[in-house]
Design a protein around this motif. Structure first.
Motif, mmCIF file in Angstrom:
data_model
loop_
_atom_site.group_PDB
_atom_site.id
_atom_site.type_symbol
_atom_site.label_atom_id
_atom_site.label_comp_id
_atom_site.label_asym_id
_atom_site.label_seq_id
_atom_site.Cartn_x
_atom_site.Cartn_y
_atom_site.Cartn_z
ATOM 1 N N SER A 32 0.862 -1.178 0.000
ATOM 2 C CA SER A 32 0.000 0.000 0.000
ATOM 3 C C SER A 32 0.898 1.227 0.000
ATOM 4 C CB SER A 32 -0.928 -0.005 1.217
ATOM 5 O OG SER A 32 -0.159 -0.006 2.400
ATOM 6 N N SER A 60 1.936 4.797 -2.171
ATOM 7 C CA SER A 60 1.476 5.710 -3.207
ATOM 8 C C SER A 60 2.433 5.652 -4.399
ATOM 9 C CB SER A 60 1.422 7.140 -2.662
ATOM 10 O OG SER A 60 2.700 7.582 -2.270
ATOM 11 N N PHE A 104 2.918 3.372 -6.585
ATOM 12 C CA PHE A 104 3.630 2.089 -6.565
ATOM 13 C C PHE A 104 4.332 1.831 -7.880
ATOM 14 C CE2 PHE A 104 4.458 -2.275 -5.479
ATOM 15 C CZ PHE A 104 4.287 -2.991 -6.651
ATOM 16 N N ARG A 105 3.675 2.137 -8.977
ATOM 17 C CA ARG A 105 4.231 1.786 -10.282
ATOM 18 C C ARG A 105 5.536 2.522 -10.566
ATOM 19 N NH1 ARG A 105 0.136 3.217 -14.820
ATOM 20 N NH2 ARG A 105 1.903 2.606 -16.090
ATOM 21 N N ARG A 110 6.344 -8.130 -10.938
ATOM 22 C CA ARG A 110 5.418 -7.189 -10.304
ATOM 23 C C ARG A 110 4.142 -7.075 -11.117
ATOM 24 N NH1 ARG A 110 8.611 -1.848 -9.738
ATOM 25 N NH2 ARG A 110 6.601 -1.040 -8.972
ATOM 26 N N ASN A 147 1.532 -4.087 -11.379
ATOM 27 C CA ASN A 147 1.227 -2.730 -10.958
ATOM 28 C C ASN A 147 -0.277 -2.503 -10.767
ATOM 29 O OD1 ASN A 147 3.926 -1.959 -10.910
ATOM 30 N ND2 ASN A 147 3.895 -1.225 -13.022
ATOM 31 N N ASN A 153 -0.679 -3.654 -7.240
ATOM 32 C CA ASN A 153 0.313 -3.167 -6.261
ATOM 33 C C ASN A 153 0.988 -4.331 -5.533
ATOM 34 O OD1 ASN A 153 -0.616 -0.631 -6.957
ATOM 35 N ND2 ASN A 153 -0.631 0.138 -4.870
ATOM 36 N N THR A 154 1.417 -5.310 -6.312
ATOM 37 C CA THR A 154 1.981 -6.534 -5.734
ATOM 38 C C THR A 154 3.291 -6.895 -6.405
ATOM 39 O OG1 THR A 154 -0.234 -7.357 -5.196
ATOM 40 C CG2 THR A 154 1.541 -8.970 -5.245
#
Length: 114
Positions: free
Chosen positions: A24, A26, A28-29, A70, A72, A75-76
């Motif tokens: 979590s 902000s 993330f990508r 990943r 995106n 968000n993992t």
């Protein structure tokens, strides 16, 4: 901010596991993300990283056996671990790269039996 690693467990030598890290964070990508591990009685060490653009780097001890990826949209970050060895036994953590102290979560324990 929360980085929740999961997917650890007990596996025999030569086995496989897939770790997941739900982040979590902000933007993330745009973050470079990494996996780290702390073997019993040892310091935490770098395992693998994936850049925002998708470039990958690995520690020499896991190269050719582990794959970081990943998603995106979720968000993992994932760590596919194949051909596991007893020396891979550790608590595995995810964090940004370079790591930030406040982002360390509880990690997930991987135990490889001989």
């Amino acid at each position: 901010v929360q980085l929740q690693a999961s997917g650890g467990g007990l596996v025999g030598t030569g086995g496989s596991l897939r770790l997941s890290c739900a982040a979590s964070i902000s933007r993330f990508r745009f973050q470079h993300m990494g996996w780290y591990r702390q073997p019993p009685g040892a310091q935490r060490e770098f395992v693998a990283r994936i850049t925002a653009a998708g470039g990958r780097d690995y520690a020499g001890s896991v190269k050719g056996r582990f794959t970081i990826s990943r998603d995106n949209s979720e968000n993992t970050v994932y760590l596919q671990m194949n051909n596991l060895k007893p020396e891979d036994t550790a608590v595995y953590y995810c964090n940004v790269v370079p790591s930030r102290g406040e982002y360390w979560g509880q990690g997930t324990l991987v135990t490889v039996s001989s």
